[in-house]
Design an enzyme around this catalytic site. Structure first.
Site, short mmCIF file in Angstrom:
data_model
loop_
_atom_site.label_atom_id
_atom_site.label_comp_id
_atom_site.label_asym_id
_atom_site.label_seq_id
_atom_site.Cartn_x
_atom_site.Cartn_y
_atom_site.Cartn_z
N CYS A 49 82.04 30.24 40.90
CA CYS A 49 80.98 31.39 41.08
C CYS A 49 81.63 32.46 40.23
CB CYS A 49 80.57 31.47 42.15
SG CYS A 49 81.92 31.96 43.31
N ASN A 50 83.01 32.69 40.19
CA ASN A 50 83.56 33.95 39.62
C ASN A 50 84.17 33.67 38.03
OD1 ASN A 50 83.12 35.60 41.66
ND2 ASN A 50 85.04 34.65 42.72
N ARG A 51 83.93 32.57 37.53
CA ARG A 51 84.66 32.48 36.33
C ARG A 51 84.23 31.20 35.68
NH1 ARG A 51 89.47 33.60 36.68
NH2 ARG A 51 89.57 34.45 38.72
N GLU A 111 93.00 33.63 47.78
CA GLU A 111 91.81 32.66 47.99
C GLU A 111 92.20 31.45 47.98
OE1 GLU A 111 87.78 31.31 46.19
OE2 GLU A 111 89.07 32.68 45.02
N GLN A 117 89.67 23.90 43.42
CA GLN A 117 88.67 23.63 42.29
C GLN A 117 89.59 23.41 41.01
OE1 GLN A 117 87.32 27.78 43.10
NE2 GLN A 117 85.25 27.03 43.76
N GLY A 186 72.15 43.81 46.37
CA GLY A 186 73.40 44.03 45.61
C GLY A 186 73.64 42.76 44.99
N GLY A 188 76.75 42.62 43.03
CA GLY A 188 77.98 42.98 42.27
C GLY A 188 79.08 42.24 42.88
N GLU A 189 80.50 43.00 42.65
CA GLU A 189 81.79 42.29 43.24
C GLU A 189 81.58 42.47 44.84
OE1 GLU A 189 86.42 43.09 43.43
OE2 GLU A 189 85.13 43.75 41.39
#
Length: 416
Positions: A49-51, A111, A117, A186, A188-189
């Site tokens: 989900c982040n990259r 993390e 992953q 929101g 965002g991060e």
């Protein structure tokens, strides 16, 4: 020489709703297309989900082909990559991958999910027969180093982000939180950190943003149920806990709106993770409201952050030590085919000469033949081993001139 490449779009330069556009909906099709059109001989796709990241190996890397293939798969124009695209090659790829496996490049340092992953992405690529000796060696080593760093430094222990701390505070202040209605404003991060923490703990929640499309993209990637911004602005009374994490330059949650909502409720908790604040501070004076802002939450995280940064320094030190070993190992892969071919060529010559000698000797028994054969092998091994070991060392030390000279001297031709 083979080149290693990493091309990526990550949370560092793309918010979730933008990042989602670069993802591959069909991994099978993505692997096949990259293998066919990008010029990469080996390939691993890492998608979270982040990259979205591509690791590849080829004798000649053409970034334009990689971009074109990626754009075709995601339905984007190549211009979309201008602001979002990052590329690393060779040793920088190794450093980047080690920072990934150790958790140093994650949104929350240390993390735990990312290591699993990466391992799953590697297994999947191997299953598809998309990897080879270069990426296999790189990922196997990086995963081992990542595991060792986490075990030896404890960098993944007690890591609490502002988002997970906010969720923890909600748990401590609201009884039976799983039965309550939760809203996240929101995408965002900071909102991502809250959403991931809520999802990990099994809480259902609504997510809203200025546009429904952005809320939907966020929900598909991180979790939550999208709801229109206009609807929540009319109905704050529908929620028991509200997380606000936006960059709006004005108050989204006003004193009047919450005063009106509290006519229908006995209690509500509001956690403002926005910078600047988007919740009117006067809201805290309304009866039945529990409110915390980013400064208060960050203060609670500060102790954990100091602990985490201490561990980060230890992890960085280990990476700096290990990267030298890893790079030497990767360079050695270049010379192994040459060494094997030389040994094979010399052994063929040895066998031919042995056959001639045995014919000349005439009638001898099998034990004598074995003695002579072992003698020829020992002579070859004794003569050739030291030069070949020196060639391996030269490769590890990046002495490309000597490697090329050896390949030319023994007439080595690289096979596709």
């Amino acid at each position: 020489m083979n080149n290693i490449i990493n091309a990526r779009v990550t949370f560092r330069n793309s918010p979730i709703h933008i990042l989602e556009k670069f993802t591959f909906k069909d991994l099978d099709s993505a692997y096949k297309s990259f293998k066919k059109h990008s010029g990469l001989k080996e390939l691993v796709i890492l998608q979270t989900c982040n990259r979205v990241e591509i690791f590849g190996s080829a004798e000649f890397v053409d970034i334009s082909k990689i971009k074109k293939t990626w754009a075709s798969l995601s339905g984007l124009e190549e211009v979309a990559f201008k602001e979002n695209f990052e590329v690393s090659d060779d040793v920088d790829v190794s450093v980047h991958l080690l920072r990934l496996t150790t958790g140093l490049d994650s949104m929350v340092i240390g993390e735990e999910q990312i290591l699993g992953q990466i391992r799953e992405a590697t297994i999947d690529a191997k299953r598809r027969k998309m990897t080879g000796e270069y990426l296999d060696a790189l990922f196997d080593k990086a995963i081992k180093i990542g595991t060792r760093v986490r075990n030896s430094t404890g960098i993944n222990k007690g890591t609490i982000s502002v988002g997970s701390m906010a969720v923890k505070l909600a748990e401590e202040n609201i009884d039976e939180l799983k039965t309550k209605r939760i809203l996240l404003i929101g995408t965002g991060e900071a909102a991502t950190l809250v959403a991931k923490s809520l999802d990990k703990r099994g809480y259902s929640f609504h997510i809203t943003s200025r546009t429904v499309e952005r809320s939907k993209a966020f929900a598909e990637t991180v979790g939550g149920t999208p709801i229109s911004f206009e609807e929540i602005m009319k109905g704050f009374s529908n929620y028991d806990v509200i997380f606000v994490a936006t960059v709006a330059p004005y108050f989204l949650i006003t004193y009047d709106r919450i005063s009106e909502a509290m006519k229908k409720k006995s209690g509500m908790m509001i956690l403002d993770l926005s910078n600047p604040r988007t919740v009117d501070e006067r809201v805290a004076t309304i009866q039945g409201i529990k409110m915390m802002n980013l400064d208060q939450i960050a203060e609670m995280v500060d102790k954990n952050m100091r602990h985490r940064n201490d561990k980060k320094n230890n992890a960085e030190k280990i990476i700096n030590e290990e990267i030298q070993v890893l790079e030497a190992q990767m360079r050695r892969l270049e010379i192994e085919p040459v060494v094997k071919e030389i040994f094979k060529h010399i052994d063929i010559r040895r066998a031919k000469e042995l056959e001639k000698a045995l014919r000349m000797l005439g009638d001898i028994d099998s034990s004598q033949i074995k003695i002579i054969e072992n003698l020829t092998k020992a002579i070859v091994e004794g003569v050739i081993s030291e030069p070949m070991n020196n060639l391996r060392k030269a490769s590890e030390q990046a002495d490309t001139d000597l490697v090329k000279a050896a390949a030319k001297l023994f007439d080595y031709k690289k096979k596709d």
